[in-house]
Design an enzyme around this catalytic site. Structure first.
Site, PDB file in Angstrom:
ATOM      1  N   HIS A 166       0.823  -1.439  -0.260  1.00 52.21           N
ATOM      2  CA  HIS A 166      -0.259   0.015  -0.408  1.00 52.21           C
ATOM      3  C   HIS A 166       0.660   1.244  -0.095  1.00 52.21           C
ATOM      4  O   HIS A 166       0.535   2.561  -0.164  1.00 52.21           O
ATOM      5  CB  HIS A 166      -0.842   0.125   1.220  1.00 52.21           C
ATOM      6  CG  HIS A 166      -1.705  -0.846   1.408  1.00 52.21           C
ATOM      7  ND1 HIS A 166      -2.710  -0.882   0.248  1.00 52.21           N
ATOM      8  CD2 HIS A 166      -2.430  -2.053   2.310  1.00 52.21           C
ATOM      9  CE1 HIS A 166      -3.852  -1.754   0.220  1.00 52.21           C
ATOM     10  NE2 HIS A 166      -3.209  -2.485   1.462  1.00 52.21           N
ATOM     11  N   HIS A 203      -6.447  -6.950  -0.432  1.00 55.61           N
ATOM     12  CA  HIS A 203      -6.550  -5.893  -1.288  1.00 55.61           C
ATOM     13  C   HIS A 203      -5.777  -5.306  -2.184  1.00 55.61           C
ATOM     14  O   HIS A 203      -4.625  -6.496  -2.539  1.00 55.61           O
ATOM     15  CB  HIS A 203      -5.916  -5.010   0.227  1.00 55.61           C
ATOM     16  CG  HIS A 203      -6.903  -5.188   1.097  1.00 55.61           C
ATOM     17  ND1 HIS A 203      -6.132  -6.465   2.383  1.00 55.61           N
ATOM     18  CD2 HIS A 203      -7.579  -4.901   1.998  1.00 55.61           C
ATOM     19  CE1 HIS A 203      -6.585  -6.244   3.382  1.00 55.61           C
ATOM     20  NE2 HIS A 203      -7.672  -5.676   3.376  1.00 55.61           N
TER      21      HIS A 203
HETATM   22  N1  Q9C Z   1     -12.545  -3.364   8.440  1.00 53.42           N
HETATM   23  C1  Q9C Z   1      -2.746  -4.734   3.944  1.00 53.42           C
HETATM   24  O1  Q9C Z   1      -2.926  -6.524   4.014  1.00 53.42           O
HETATM   25  N2  Q9C Z   1      -8.036  -1.645   7.305  1.00 53.42           N
HETATM   26  N3  Q9C Z   1      -3.161  -3.894   4.456  1.00 53.42           N
HETATM   27  C2  Q9C Z   1      -8.957  -2.113   6.782  1.00 53.42           C
HETATM   28  C3  Q9C Z   1     -11.064  -3.410   7.399  1.00 53.42           C
HETATM   29  C4  Q9C Z   1      -7.164  -1.513   6.572  1.00 53.42           C
HETATM   30  C5  Q9C Z   1      -4.882  -3.873   5.282  1.00 53.42           C
HETATM   31  C6  Q9C Z   1     -10.320  -1.617   7.625  1.00 53.42           C
HETATM   32  C7  Q9C Z   1      -6.387  -2.324   5.694  1.00 53.42           C
HETATM   33  C8  Q9C Z   1      -4.647  -2.452   5.565  1.00 53.42           C
HETATM   34  C9  Q9C Z   1      -1.052  -5.425   3.641  1.00 53.42           C
HETATM   35 ZN    ZN Z   2      -3.878  -6.827   2.628  1.00 55.41          ZN
END
Ligand code: Q9C
Ligand code: ZN
Length: 344
Positions: A166, A203
């Site tokens: 990200h 994601h």
């Molecule tokens: N309820 C990675 O998997 N927040 N990052 C999501 C979900 C951020 C995930 C909220 C998620 C980032 C590397």
């Molecule tokens: Zn992720």
């Protein structure tokens, strides 16, 4: 054909897994989710879960400590001011996150660390600690060691934590500080090698996509939950195909949250056909296990067996490094072992 298959098997026996203990230092307690504080899912335990499962398996793998690096490596893709900001995190900082994100031009540049956080992060859900820089640098060193190892082995693994996909050139977010896979790809590019990045985290890897959006030297392919209803929302649609020289070298496959294993493997097979057509010198996998059905923050419907199939499909490639991204359930250890079994 038989011969190259045998070679892959033989190298697999010597597969190295890179990981630096500094990566365990960054350990925030909480995440702001929009409806309250939740325990932070991106915990140091994630690495222990994987190491324990590898130990319990009968796989012969060597855990290696990567060569230390300095701030010049993250600066291969990140802006100097972002890297310098993280390098200067106050040593007594317990845990902090931006309470305001800078979305239009600033008329005042604050002098405090907290005041500046909103300039370098795109979400308020990525807590920063005194160890964030040290851990993030360790994570990059693991990714770089794994890609360097491909000079002598066919497959290598980097247990990257904190994750990276990200992080953009100038901003952290989504639990990510430095974009491990992008830094590795950039370094390979500078050595004259082309790179494919296959991102199978739940994601979309908005940071990686943006970093290589205008180049044809890195092919980026991502399979991820539809951003219309999933983080990171503003990137990851099929329309995003790259621009300028990069046009056609960015491929997004958004999928429904209800997508089952068969559908997933079908899209994975399509992605692999695209990888083969591009025929890069090196393939890097942004490997997320938050597609696992029990994942506490995300989850598709994949069970451990799907990772074995994934490994099998990926075992066709000759220079391939597995770079860890997300995945927050204890069973990611089992998933990881199945992936490695499939690869061998
Ligand atoms: N309820 C990675 O998997 N927040 N990052 C999501 C979900 C951020 C995930 C909220 C998620 C980032 C590397
Ligand atoms: Zn992720």
């Amino acid at each position: 054909m038989k011969i190259s298959y045998t070679i892959v098997r033989c190298f697999t026996q010597e597969m190295k897994i890179f990981f630096d203990e500094n990566q365990l230092l960054h350990a925030p307690k909480h995440e702001f989710t929009g409806n309250g504080l939740k325990p932070y899912p991106e915990r140091p335990d994630r690495i222990n879960w994987i190491l324990e499962a590898i130990e319990a398996s009968k796989l012969e793998l060597e855990i290696s400590k990567p060569e230390p690096i300095d701030s010049s490596q993250p600066k291969l893709v990140h802006t100097d001011e972002y890297v310098n900001f993280l390098q200067k995190i106050p040593r007594d900082l317990k845990e902090d996150a931006p309470t305001m994100l800078l979305v239009s031009e600033a008329r005042n540049l604050p002098s405090t660390f907290h005041g500046n956080l909103g300039r370098f992060f795109f979400d308020p859900a990525t807590p920063i600690t005194a160890s964030a820089y040290t851990s993030a640098l360790g994570s990059v060193s693991s990714a770089l060691a794994a890609t360097k190892d491909l000079e002598s082995n066919n497959i290598s693994v980097a247990l990257c934590r904190p994750p990276g996909h990200h992080a953009t050139r100038s901003h952290g977010g989504g639990y990510c500080f430095f974009n491990n896979v992008a830094i590795a790809a950039e370094l390979l590019n500078r050595q004259g090698k082309t790179v494919s990045i296959l991102d199978v985290d739940f994601h979309h890897g908005n940071g990686t996509q943006e970093i290589f959006y205008t180049t044809d030297k890195v092919q980026y392919i991502s399979i991820h939950a539809d951003p219309d209803s999933n983080y990171p929302f503003f990137w990851g649609s099929m329309k995003e195909i790259g621009s300028e020289n990069g046009r056609g070298f960015n491929l997004n496959f958004p999928i429904e949250n209800t997508c089952g294993e068969d559908d997933y493997i079908e899209i994975l097979t399509k992605s692999i056909a695209e990888l083969k057509e591009y025929n890069a010198d090196v393939v890097l996998i942004s490997m997320g296990f938050d597609t696992y059905y029990l994942d506490p923050i995300a989850g598709l419907n994949l069970d451990v067996g799907a990772y074995n199939k994934m490994g099998e499909l990926l075992s066709d490639f000759n220079h391939i490094a597995i770079i860890l991204e997300g995945g927050y359930h204890q069973n990611i250890g089992k998933c990881f072992v199945e992936l490695l079994r499939g690869l061998s």
